[in-house]
Design a protein around this motif. Structure first.
Motif, PDB file in Angstrom:
ATOM      1  N   TRP A   1     -88.369  53.388  66.228  1.00 50.47           N
ATOM      2  CA  TRP A   1     -87.484  52.622  65.360  1.00 50.47           C
ATOM      3  C   TRP A   1     -86.791  51.536  66.180  1.00 50.47           C
ATOM      4  CZ3 TRP A   1     -86.339  54.325  60.146  1.00 50.47           C
ATOM      5  CH2 TRP A   1     -86.960  55.508  59.783  1.00 50.47           C
ATOM      6  N   LEU A   2     -86.724  50.330  65.632  1.00 53.45           N
ATOM      7  CA  LEU A   2     -86.078  49.203  66.290  1.00 53.45           C
ATOM      8  C   LEU A   2     -85.075  48.554  65.349  1.00 53.45           C
ATOM      9  CD1 LEU A   2     -89.180  47.343  67.801  1.00 53.45           C
ATOM     10  CD2 LEU A   2     -87.593  48.810  69.039  1.00 53.45           C
TER      11      LEU A   2
ATOM     12  N   PHE B   1     -92.292  51.927  63.539  1.00 60.38           N
ATOM     13  CA  PHE B   1     -93.665  51.792  63.994  1.00 60.38           C
ATOM     14  C   PHE B   1     -94.187  53.150  64.458  1.00 60.38           C
ATOM     15  CE2 PHE B   1     -91.661  47.690  64.790  1.00 60.38           C
ATOM     16  CZ  PHE B   1     -92.613  46.767  64.386  1.00 60.38           C
ATOM     17  N   THR B   2     -95.524  53.262  64.545  1.00 57.48           N
ATOM     18  CA  THR B   2     -96.104  54.355  65.304  1.00 57.48           C
ATOM     19  C   THR B   2     -95.923  54.044  66.785  1.00 57.48           C
ATOM     20  OG1 THR B   2     -98.298  53.346  65.407  1.00 57.48           O
ATOM     21  CG2 THR B   2     -97.815  54.763  63.499  1.00 57.48           C
TER      22      THR B   2
ATOM     23  N   ILE C   1     -80.261  53.208  65.762  1.00 59.02           N
ATOM     24  CA  ILE C   1     -80.781  54.177  64.803  1.00 59.02           C
ATOM     25  C   ILE C   1     -80.852  55.543  65.463  1.00 59.02           C
ATOM     26  CG2 ILE C   1     -82.619  54.703  63.158  1.00 59.02           C
ATOM     27  CD1 ILE C   1     -82.918  51.501  65.064  1.00 59.02           C
ATOM     28  N   GLU C   2     -80.610  56.584  64.684  1.00 58.46           N
ATOM     29  CA  GLU C   2     -80.875  57.962  65.099  1.00 58.46           C
ATOM     30  C   GLU C   2     -81.483  58.679  63.903  1.00 58.46           C
ATOM     31  OE1 GLU C   2     -79.642  61.690  67.589  1.00 58.46           O
ATOM     32  OE2 GLU C   2     -79.786  59.583  68.097  1.00 58.46           O
ATOM     33  N   VAL C   3     -82.530  59.467  64.119  1.00 55.10           N
ATOM     34  CA  VAL C   3     -83.182  60.185  63.032  1.00 55.10           C
ATOM     35  C   VAL C   3     -82.906  61.675  63.195  1.00 55.10           C
ATOM     36  CG1 VAL C   3     -85.352  60.693  61.857  1.00 55.10           C
ATOM     37  CG2 VAL C   3     -84.973  58.418  62.838  1.00 55.10           C
TER      38      VAL C   3
ATOM     39  N   VAL D   1     -86.917  56.896  69.426  1.00 54.97           N
ATOM     40  CA  VAL D   1     -88.182  57.578  69.163  1.00 54.97           C
ATOM     41  C   VAL D   1     -87.856  58.913  68.506  1.00 54.97           C
ATOM     42  CG1 VAL D   1     -90.321  58.466  70.135  1.00 54.97           C
ATOM     43  CG2 VAL D   1     -89.226  56.451  71.161  1.00 54.97           C
ATOM     44  N   ASP D   2     -88.359  59.122  67.291  1.00 59.41           N
ATOM     45  CA  ASP D   2     -87.947  60.310  66.544  1.00 59.41           C
ATOM     46  C   ASP D   2     -88.848  61.507  66.835  1.00 59.41           C
ATOM     47  OD1 ASP D   2     -90.258  60.197  64.920  1.00 59.41           O
ATOM     48  OD2 ASP D   2     -89.217  59.237  63.232  1.00 59.41           O
TER      49      ASP D   2
END
Length: 312
Positions: A50-51, A64-65, A102-104, A43-44
């Protein structure tokens, strides 16, 4: 599934068992290909979810939102292009190879993809468009898709020139260092955001099988002094000094009781120093651990980084 800190379920969405989800919110014809096996979740800073998918034919990352409305897909299900692919996916995004996580980066909205179970790289894309920015392999070199087992099995103490599958996580510290889980090689490699290699840490190097470095998160103190590394092969959570990689302590052991682990797979910390773990295979649970000190991650009240009761 979204929970509060007490474990109460707040909402859930996604997949074929969510009525109408695949016909209204994630429609393949509109560019949303739900994976056969969801793997990483992040979750960013803007509350986007993100998945990644790493099942058979899963070569996509979805955005996604927080209520499950589809935003974007990177890559394409059923199609991969190797560890140096920079395009070919949905809307010109890079093709992926069984991505793991994932990482934002909140400073510039770049998404770092651990790519992953087939490919052997860290891939960076634009967080709004999914378009390619850069990528790298072990030691910051161009990744090599050759099967490392052809040259021989993992040997404790060696420094393999390539990542082995899976490249299982990527985490970004506040000081800009990027930590990458090279799971089967029992190591964590550290880079700048541009992919320049800085150093590497080895964890329990006699670990064979699935390896020792499954995930990473950082302690919430201002210096992010500690790394927490869940080890799903040995079923510990290792506590490392972030700047040196020295192992300070561990907690957990193999088992099914509270505080024990079976394939501890992922880990996250919150701003109060609580640690949340997730177990896969037949573990099928999340656990929450609270700090025994002031939340700085050292493991007990004396601040010396030692846990005097490692198995509890």
């Amino acid at each position: 599934m979204q929970f509060d800190r007490d474990g109460n379920l707040l909402r859930a969405w996604g997949g074929p068992n969510d009525p109408g989800f695949l016909t209204t919110k994630c429609v393949a014809a509109q560019g949303c290909e739900w994976p056969n096996n969801e793997h990483g979740i992040f979750v960013d800073h803007n509350d986007y979810v993100w998945l990644a998918g790493n099942g058979g034919g899963d070569h996509q990352v979805l955005k996604f939102t927080k209520d499950g409305t589809f935003v974007m897909q990177i890559g394409k299900a059923g199609l991969t292009g190797g560890s140096n692919a920079t395009t070919g996916g949905r809307n010109g995004t890079p093709l992926l190879g069984n991505p793991a996580d994932i990482e934002v980066d909140p400073t510039n909205n770049e998404a770092y993809i651990s790519d992953g179970y087939m490919n052997k790289r860290v891939l960076v894309v634009d967080g709004n468009t999914g378009l390619y920015r850069r990528h790298w392999g072990a030691y910051g070199r161009p990744p090599n898709d050759a099967d490392p087992t052809v040259a021989g099995p993992y040997v404790p103490g060696q420094r393999p020139t390539s990542f082995r599958n899976p490249v299982h996580c990527t985490r970004i510290a506040k000081d800009g260092l990027v930590y990458v889980c090279d799971r089967v090689n029992d190591r964590i490699q550290v880079f700048t955001k541009s992919g320049v290699f800085q150093k590497e840490y080895f964890v329990e190097t006699d670990t064979l099988g699935n390896g020792s470095t499954w995930d990473i998160d950082l302690s919430p103190d201002s210096r992010q002094s500690f790394l927490y590394n869940p080890d799903g092969e040995n079923n510990y959570v290792w506590i490392l000094e972030r700047l040196t990689g020295n192992i300070l302590s561990r907690f957990g052991r193999n088992g099914r009781n509270a505080g024990q682990f079976h394939w501890v797979h992922n880990l996250a910390t919150d701003s109060d120093g609580n640690i949340y773990t997730a177990e896969v295979d037949t573990g099928k649970r999340a656990q929450k651990f609270t700090p025994r000190d002031n939340g700085n991650g050292s493991g007990n009240g004396n601040g010396n980084g030692q846990n005097d009761d490692e198995d509890n």
